[in-house]
Design an enzyme around this catalytic site. Structure first.
Site, PDB file in Angstrom:
ATOM      1  N   ARG A  58     -16.402 -19.645  51.528  1.00 59.41           N
ATOM      2  CA  ARG A  58     -15.717 -19.382  52.792  1.00 59.41           C
ATOM      3  C   ARG A  58     -14.232 -19.629  52.649  1.00 59.41           C
ATOM      4  O   ARG A  58     -13.786 -20.364  51.779  1.00 59.41           O
ATOM      5  CB  ARG A  58     -16.276 -20.282  53.902  1.00 59.41           C
ATOM      6  N   CYS A  59     -13.485 -19.045  53.561  1.00 61.08           N
ATOM      7  CA  CYS A  59     -12.038 -19.202  53.625  1.00 61.08           C
ATOM      8  C   CYS A  59     -11.678 -20.693  53.593  1.00 61.08           C
ATOM      9  O   CYS A  59     -12.340 -21.478  54.268  1.00 61.08           O
ATOM     10  CB  CYS A  59     -11.540 -18.570  54.923  1.00 61.08           C
ATOM     11  N   PRO A  60     -10.730 -21.075  52.781  1.00 68.52           N
ATOM     12  CA  PRO A  60      -9.789 -20.299  51.997  1.00 68.52           C
ATOM     13  C   PRO A  60     -10.182 -20.160  50.525  1.00 68.52           C
ATOM     14  O   PRO A  60      -9.365 -19.739  49.708  1.00 68.52           O
ATOM     15  CB  PRO A  60      -8.498 -21.110  52.111  1.00 68.52           C
ATOM     16  N   ASP A  79     -17.330 -13.479  52.315  1.00 73.65           N
ATOM     17  CA  ASP A  79     -16.660 -13.920  53.535  1.00 73.65           C
ATOM     18  C   ASP A  79     -15.901 -12.731  54.122  1.00 73.65           C
ATOM     19  O   ASP A  79     -14.999 -12.195  53.478  1.00 73.65           O
ATOM     20  CB  ASP A  79     -15.691 -15.059  53.213  1.00 73.65           C
ATOM     21  N   ASP A 105      -7.565 -11.770  54.292  1.00 68.69           N
ATOM     22  CA  ASP A 105      -6.860 -12.859  53.595  1.00 68.69           C
ATOM     23  C   ASP A 105      -6.357 -12.467  52.214  1.00 68.69           C
ATOM     24  O   ASP A 105      -5.233 -12.806  51.843  1.00 68.69           O
ATOM     25  CB  ASP A 105      -7.770 -14.082  53.461  1.00 68.69           C
TER      26      ASP A 105
END
Length: 80
Positions: free
Chosen positions: A17-19, A44, A50
């Site tokens: 998941r981010c980041p 994600d 992103d």
């Protein structure tokens, strides 16, 4: 590192998941020369936004950004 014929270095960020996908891409980019291709595969959905943003902020060229089902695949050409 990019191989013969412009093969892309691969980052597998599936399940992260981010980041984390961006952090993995940045770490890989530091090990590659200018002009290399870097392909990041992620699950994600935020990676579709992103990773291109990271590439733009770093001055890299976004080559492709594709969503295929649950996967996002982003390819970037690194600059020096």
């Amino acid at each position: 590192m990019s191989g013969p014929g412009g093969d892309a270095a691969e980052v597998d960020a599936r399940g992260l998941r981010c980041p984390a996908p961006v952090l993995r891409a940045a770490a890989a980019a530091r090990t590659l020369p200018a002009g290399a291709l870097l392909r990041v595969t992620a699950t994600d959905p935020a990676a579709a936004v992103d990773l291109p943003a990271w590439a733009r902020m770093r001055g890299h060229e976004l080559v492709t950004c594709e969503g295929t089902g649950d996967l996002v695949v982003v390819t970037v050409r690194l600059t020096g």
